[in-house]
Motif scaffolding. Sequence first.
Motif, PDB file in Angstrom:
ATOM      1  N   SER A  56       0.831  -1.193   0.000  1.00 17.77           N
ATOM      2  CA  SER A  56       0.000   0.000   0.000  1.00 17.77           C
ATOM      3  C   SER A  56       0.868   1.246   0.000  1.00 17.77           C
ATOM      4  N   PRO A  57       0.301   2.399  -0.420  1.00 15.75           N
ATOM      5  CA  PRO A  57       1.080   3.641  -0.434  1.00 15.75           C
ATOM      6  C   PRO A  57       1.651   3.981   0.928  1.00 15.75           C
ATOM      7  N   PHE A  58       0.889   3.641   2.000  1.00 18.12           N
ATOM      8  CA  PHE A  58       1.385   3.958   3.338  1.00 18.12           C
ATOM      9  C   PHE A  58       2.689   3.238   3.626  1.00 18.12           C
ATOM     10  N   ALA A  59       2.765   1.950   3.186  1.00 16.90           N
ATOM     11  CA  ALA A  59       3.963   1.156   3.464  1.00 16.90           C
ATOM     12  C   ALA A  59       5.196   1.800   2.859  1.00 16.90           C
ATOM     13  N   ASN A  60       5.012   2.448   1.706  1.00 14.91           N
ATOM     14  CA  ASN A  60       6.144   3.058   1.030  1.00 14.91           C
ATOM     15  C   ASN A  60       6.543   4.383   1.677  1.00 14.91           C
ATOM     16  N   ARG A  61       5.604   5.002   2.445  1.00 14.29           N
ATOM     17  CA  ARG A  61       5.897   6.304   3.044  1.00 14.29           C
ATOM     18  C   ARG A  61       6.643   6.183   4.364  1.00 14.29           C
ATOM     19  N   VAL A  62       6.592   5.021   4.997  1.00 15.18           N
ATOM     20  CA  VAL A  62       7.220   4.865   6.302  1.00 15.18           C
ATOM     21  C   VAL A  62       8.734   4.824   6.144  1.00 15.18           C
ATOM     22  N   SER A  63       9.414   5.688   6.855  1.00 14.67           N
ATOM     23  CA  SER A  63      10.869   5.753   6.744  1.00 14.67           C
ATOM     24  C   SER A  63      11.527   4.629   7.538  1.00 14.67           C
ATOM     25  N   ARG A  64      12.793   4.400   7.234  1.00 19.35           N
ATOM     26  CA  ARG A  64      13.538   3.368   7.953  1.00 19.35           C
ATOM     27  C   ARG A  64      13.672   3.728   9.430  1.00 19.35           C
ATOM     28  N   ASN A  65      13.878   5.006   9.705  1.00 19.31           N
ATOM     29  CA  ASN A  65      14.005   5.431  11.100  1.00 19.31           C
ATOM     30  C   ASN A  65      12.719   5.175  11.874  1.00 19.31           C
ATOM     31  N   ALA A  66      11.579   5.414  11.201  1.00 15.32           N
ATOM     32  CA  ALA A  66      10.290   5.183  11.858  1.00 15.32           C
ATOM     33  C   ALA A  66      10.114   3.704  12.179  1.00 15.32           C
ATOM     34  N   ARG A  67      10.518   2.851  11.252  1.00 16.44           N
ATOM     35  CA  ARG A  67      10.404   1.408  11.488  1.00 16.44           C
ATOM     36  C   ARG A  67      11.313   0.974  12.633  1.00 16.44           C
ATOM     37  N   THR A  68      12.526   1.526  12.655  1.00 17.77           N
ATOM     38  CA  THR A  68      13.468   1.171  13.719  1.00 17.77           C
ATOM     39  C   THR A  68      12.934   1.595  15.083  1.00 17.77           C
ATOM     40  N   GLU A  69      12.372   2.801  15.141  1.00 13.63           N
ATOM     41  CA  GLU A  69      11.788   3.274  16.400  1.00 13.63           C
ATOM     42  C   GLU A  69      10.598   2.415  16.804  1.00 13.63           C
ATOM     43  N   ALA A  70       9.803   2.019  15.812  1.00 11.86           N
ATOM     44  CA  ALA A  70       8.626   1.190  16.097  1.00 11.86           C
ATOM     45  C   ALA A  70       9.046  -0.175  16.628  1.00 11.86           C
ATOM     46  N   GLN A  71      10.100  -0.748  16.057  1.00 14.02           N
ATOM     47  CA  GLN A  71      10.608  -2.032  16.544  1.00 14.02           C
ATOM     48  C   GLN A  71      11.060  -1.912  17.995  1.00 14.02           C
ATOM     49  N   ALA A  72      11.784  -0.851  18.290  1.00 13.67           N
ATOM     50  CA  ALA A  72      12.275  -0.652  19.656  1.00 13.67           C
ATOM     51  C   ALA A  72      11.114  -0.455  20.632  1.00 13.67           C
ATOM     52  N   THR A  73      10.084   0.262  20.189  1.00  8.46           N
ATOM     53  CA  THR A  73       8.926   0.501  21.051  1.00  8.46           C
ATOM     54  C   THR A  73       8.153  -0.790  21.295  1.00  8.46           C
ATOM     55  N   LEU A  74       7.978  -1.581  20.227  1.00  5.58           N
ATOM     56  CA  LEU A  74       7.283  -2.861  20.384  1.00  5.58           C
ATOM     57  C   LEU A  74       8.080  -3.788  21.295  1.00  5.58           C
ATOM     58  N   PHE A  75       9.408  -3.758  21.156  1.00  2.92           N
ATOM     59  CA  PHE A  75      10.256  -4.569  22.042  1.00  2.92           C
ATOM     60  C   PHE A  75      10.056  -4.163  23.499  1.00  2.92           C
ATOM     61  N   ASP A  76      10.089  -2.864  23.766  1.00  5.51           N
ATOM     62  CA  ASP A  76       9.900  -2.379  25.143  1.00  5.51           C
ATOM     63  C   ASP A  76       8.537  -2.795  25.687  1.00  5.51           C
ATOM     64  N   TYR A  77       7.529  -2.703  24.835  1.00  8.41           N
ATOM     65  CA  TYR A  77       6.178  -3.068  25.273  1.00  8.41           C
ATOM     66  C   TYR A  77       6.117  -4.552  25.648  1.00  8.41           C
ATOM     67  N   LEU A  78       6.666  -5.396  24.780  1.00  4.27           N
ATOM     68  CA  LEU A  78       6.603  -6.837  25.025  1.00  4.27           C
ATOM     69  C   LEU A  78       7.480  -7.246  26.210  1.00  4.27           C
ATOM     70  N   HIS A  79       8.669  -6.666  26.283  1.00  3.25           N
ATOM     71  CA  HIS A  79       9.623  -7.087  27.316  1.00  3.25           C
ATOM     72  C   HIS A  79       9.312  -6.457  28.678  1.00  3.25           C
ATOM     73  N   CYS A  80       9.081  -5.159  28.681  1.00  6.28           N
ATOM     74  CA  CYS A  80       8.908  -4.452  29.956  1.00  6.28           C
ATOM     75  C   CYS A  80       7.463  -4.475  30.456  1.00  6.28           C
ATOM     76  N   THR A  81       6.519  -4.256  29.544  1.00  3.88           N
ATOM     77  CA  THR A  81       5.115  -4.197  29.960  1.00  3.88           C
ATOM     78  C   THR A  81       4.488  -5.581  30.046  1.00  3.88           C
ATOM     79  N   ARG A  82       4.762  -6.427  29.049  1.00  5.23           N
ATOM     80  CA  ARG A  82       4.123  -7.735  28.995  1.00  5.23           C
ATOM     81  C   ARG A  82       5.017  -8.853  29.539  1.00  5.23           C
TER      82      ARG A  82
END
Length: 430
Positions: A56-82
């Motif tokens: 989708s067009p959205f997938a192409n708009r997401v920058s690499r930095n945004a993906r990296t930050e999202a991965q780190a945030t998801l990691f924190d959520y799973l590891h620290c919160t869950r």
Amino acid sequence: MISQLNHLVLFSPVFERTTFVQNPSSVSLKFQCFCSSRLTHHSKVSVIESAQSPNSPFANRVSRNARTEAQATLFDYLHCTRSFSFTDAEHISKNSPIFLQNLLSNIDSEKDVARSLTRFLRYNPINEFEPFFESLGLSPSELLSFLPRHLMYLSDDCVLTDNVHALCNYGIPRSNIGKMYKEAKEIFGYDYGVLALKLQAYENLGISKATVIKLVSCCPLLLVGGVNSDFVRVHEKLKRLGLGMDWIGGYASGNSTYNWDRMFDTMDFLDKVGYTEEQMCVLFELNPALLLEGSGKNVYVLFGRLLKLGLEMNEVYSLFMQNPQVLSVKCMKNLLLAVDFLFEIGMGTEEMADIVANDVEFLSSSSFKRPKTVCKDLKVKRDGLLQMIKEDPHKVLTLASKSKEVEETNYKRGLIASYKLAWTATWCQT
């Protein structure tokens, strides 16, 4: 009144409201709504549904930095919160790109991604089975049929996670576990420690751990029930040949699949045909695909084709005994293509059987052109080519072979000339 109503609708204050979704396989989305309840628009975005269009067009708009930050945030959520283990949280966050893409579609990925996503996850708990299964190698299109009903937290299914960890601890790559789950879901319902014992049982047969990992990855049904009896028969037979199951392990891959019963029948068939253990060992070492591709199916295909030509069972046995090289992958392919060649030009089965029986060594060692090409080279029609082969099969088929020598080219020219003279004489007489 109408104008006042329009004014109310168009200029009523806008506020954000977060809706909690009851369906655990959906992630709620912040949306804007007006004061009028009739104009409220509820939008529920499923990770699975949005994953159907990764381009989708959205997938192409997401920058690499945004993906990296999202991965780190998801990691924190799973590891620290869950309270996921570090290894689990890291693997899931780095190997569930479609799920991550969907999360990013719910926030403004051009602003502070970490802060926005952290806030989103705080108020919108996710179905943890979705990124979990995706990280194990299941595609988004497959997820729906495997998501457990009425569960959204992995901690609610400790049996599943215990068995996944047992496979990981044994050395099976996480990316292979999704395939295993699809093909043998029951092994993920074993009590604690059972799966480790089943894996050890195959090592106790004298098979190396590396081979066990490869074989159960591509054939997870080996772990269903007790030790697979057909597998044991194949293993014992290969040991007698001097190969062993580790020989198969050297060729096995995640995309391989084996029918152990058919594989044993193939070796038993070769034994009955008259192959010695030494001959069989050499045959498999030189042509591993003969046994491993289709679990020996090609042997039965060739055998069946020869019987359909009208050859007797003992004649086929004799052919294999006198020409053991015929069962190599390349020779089998050549022989089957030669039969197809003869069939395509209209030759009868009895005549084909005679040619195969008398010239099997040449047919299996040569690759042939298409009949249309041969007719063009010899400047004859198919009926003429058929008649030429009936009169001198070996010489004409040599011309049809792709691996002809220079002198064969000269012979072809002479043969064409002689046939033209013969046809001219016949035409003049009539």
